[in-house]
Motif scaffolding. Structure first.
Motif, short mmCIF file in Angstrom:
data_model
loop_
_atom_site.label_atom_id
_atom_site.label_comp_id
_atom_site.label_asym_id
_atom_site.label_seq_id
_atom_site.Cartn_x
_atom_site.Cartn_y
_atom_site.Cartn_z
N SER A 185 0.76 -1.26 0.09
CA SER A 185 -0.09 -0.09 -0.14
C SER A 185 0.82 1.39 -0.23
O SER A 185 0.64 2.23 -0.91
CB SER A 185 -0.83 0.10 1.32
N CYS A 186 1.98 1.30 0.76
CA CYS A 186 2.92 2.24 0.83
C CYS A 186 3.69 2.67 -0.66
O CYS A 186 3.70 3.84 -1.05
CB CYS A 186 3.72 2.25 1.92
N LEU A 187 3.88 1.55 -1.18
CA LEU A 187 4.68 1.71 -2.49
C LEU A 187 3.59 2.23 -3.55
O LEU A 187 4.35 2.81 -4.43
CB LEU A 187 5.12 0.44 -2.66
N ILE A 188 2.27 1.95 -3.39
CA ILE A 188 1.20 2.33 -4.25
C ILE A 188 0.82 3.77 -4.21
O ILE A 188 0.68 4.70 -5.12
CB ILE A 188 0.11 1.21 -4.30
N VAL A 189 0.64 4.12 -2.72
CA VAL A 189 0.09 5.33 -2.41
C VAL A 189 1.31 6.37 -2.66
O VAL A 189 1.11 7.48 -2.95
CB VAL A 189 -0.53 5.28 -1.19
N TYR A 190 2.48 5.95 -2.23
CA TYR A 190 3.54 7.13 -1.99
C TYR A 190 4.62 6.39 -3.23
O TYR A 190 5.75 5.69 -2.80
CB TYR A 190 4.17 6.87 -0.77
N PRO A 191 4.54 6.61 -4.51
CA PRO A 191 5.10 5.87 -5.54
C PRO A 191 6.76 6.32 -5.55
O PRO A 191 7.48 5.50 -5.94
CB PRO A 191 4.61 6.08 -6.83
N TRP A 192 6.90 7.34 -4.98
CA TRP A 192 8.36 7.78 -4.93
C TRP A 192 9.28 6.89 -4.06
O TRP A 192 10.45 6.82 -4.17
CB TRP A 192 8.61 9.24 -4.42
N THR A 193 8.56 6.09 -3.27
CA THR A 193 9.28 5.17 -2.27
C THR A 193 9.85 4.02 -3.12
O THR A 193 10.66 3.51 -2.38
CB THR A 193 8.64 4.83 -0.95
N GLN A 194 9.36 3.89 -3.99
CA GLN A 194 9.93 2.62 -5.06
C GLN A 194 11.09 2.99 -5.38
O GLN A 194 11.79 1.71 -5.51
CB GLN A 194 8.94 2.47 -6.20
N ARG A 195 11.77 4.03 -5.21
CA ARG A 195 13.23 4.17 -5.68
C ARG A 195 14.06 3.36 -4.92
O ARG A 195 15.24 3.08 -5.04
CB ARG A 195 13.46 5.66 -5.68
N TYR A 196 13.58 3.22 -3.38
CA TYR A 196 14.55 2.62 -2.54
C TYR A 196 14.42 0.81 -2.61
O TYR A 196 15.06 0.41 -2.03
CB TYR A 196 14.04 2.89 -1.06
N PHE A 197 13.73 0.46 -3.68
CA PHE A 197 13.45 -0.73 -3.95
C PHE A 197 13.63 -1.58 -5.37
O PHE A 197 12.88 -2.45 -5.70
CB PHE A 197 12.04 -1.46 -3.32
N GLY A 198 14.77 -0.60 -5.68
CA GLY A 198 15.09 -1.29 -7.18
C GLY A 198 15.49 -2.83 -7.61
O GLY A 198 15.15 -3.29 -8.29
N ALA A 199 15.99 -3.32 -6.31
CA ALA A 199 16.27 -4.70 -6.57
C ALA A 199 15.11 -5.63 -6.42
O ALA A 199 15.33 -6.92 -6.41
CB ALA A 199 17.31 -5.08 -5.31
N PHE A 200 13.88 -5.14 -6.07
CA PHE A 200 12.83 -5.98 -5.87
C PHE A 200 12.07 -6.42 -6.98
O PHE A 200 11.09 -7.08 -7.20
CB PHE A 200 11.76 -5.37 -4.87
N GLY A 201 12.53 -5.77 -8.38
CA GLY A 201 12.22 -6.32 -9.48
C GLY A 201 10.92 -5.42 -10.01
O GLY A 201 10.82 -4.13 -9.77
N ASN A 202 10.01 -5.85 -10.44
CA ASN A 202 8.83 -5.35 -11.26
C ASN A 202 7.69 -4.67 -10.22
O ASN A 202 7.36 -5.29 -9.48
CB ASN A 202 8.10 -6.34 -12.17
N LEU A 203 8.05 -3.25 -10.01
CA LEU A 203 6.89 -2.55 -9.36
C LEU A 203 6.12 -1.46 -10.39
O LEU A 203 5.86 -0.67 -9.63
CB LEU A 203 7.77 -1.64 -8.22
N SER A 204 5.96 -1.86 -11.52
CA SER A 204 5.33 -0.95 -12.14
C SER A 204 3.77 -0.91 -12.34
O SER A 204 3.23 0.26 -12.99
CB SER A 204 5.63 -1.33 -13.70
N SER A 205 3.31 -1.62 -11.56
CA SER A 205 1.83 -1.59 -11.51
C SER A 205 1.33 -1.93 -10.19
O SER A 205 1.99 -2.63 -9.30
CB SER A 205 1.17 -2.32 -12.42
N VAL A 206 -0.03 -1.81 -9.82
CA VAL A 206 -0.55 -2.07 -8.45
C VAL A 206 -0.51 -3.81 -8.43
O VAL A 206 -0.11 -4.16 -7.51
CB VAL A 206 -2.02 -1.88 -8.47
N SER A 207 -0.90 -4.57 -9.72
CA SER A 207 -0.80 -5.97 -9.45
C SER A 207 0.50 -6.42 -9.36
O SER A 207 0.90 -7.46 -8.45
CB SER A 207 -1.51 -6.61 -10.57
N ALA A 208 1.41 -5.77 -10.11
CA ALA A 208 3.03 -6.35 -9.88
C ALA A 208 3.50 -6.08 -8.30
O ALA A 208 3.90 -7.07 -7.96
CB ALA A 208 3.98 -5.54 -10.73
#
Length: 127
Positions: A31-54
């Motif tokens: 939920s945090c990664l979806i609602v606050y998408p800028w936080t995704q930059r810290y999780f680059g090693a997690f792979g696909n974060l391109s959509s809600v379902s991903a």
């Protein structure tokens, strides 16, 4: 430093005991990664974060969500000295992972998600 009353301590412990980390942790981080998408930059090693379902289906997000939520137990068990209890974790996130301290406000949202999922928020407990 926060001074907790005995009734606040009881509420915190009661809510914590109801939280299913394996269920709530993955949902809260996703939920945090979806609602606050800028936080995704810290999780680059997690792979696909391109959509809600991903994000929702990402096993690394789920695993780290459990780690993050489980780390809240440190606070529950160290209410009188949270700052020192989190010193090493804070150093890791600040100095090695370069996480912007403002993003830790997002972790407050995770805590609220956990509380809500556990049915722990009431008129007596405001986050």
């Amino acid at each position: 430093m926060v001074g907790w009353s005995s009734s606040e301590r009881k509420i915190i412990r009661s809510v914590w005991e109801k939280i299913n980390i394996a269920e709530v942790g993955p949902q809260a981080l996703a939920s945090c990664l979806i609602v606050y998408p800028w936080t995704q930059r810290y999780f680059g090693a997690f792979g696909n974060l391109s959509s809600v379902s991903a994000i929702m289906g990402n096993p690394k997000v789920a695993a780290h969500g459990m780690v993050v939520l489980a780390a809240l137990e440190i606070a529950v068990n160290n209410m009188d000295d949270i700052k020192n209890a989190y010193a090493k974790l804070s150093e890791l996130h600040c100095e090695k992972l370069n996480v912007d301290p403002d993003n830790f406000r997002v972790s407050e949202v995770m805590a609220q998600c956990g509380s809500i999922a556990a049915g722990g928020l009431s008129d007596h407990c405001h986050c």
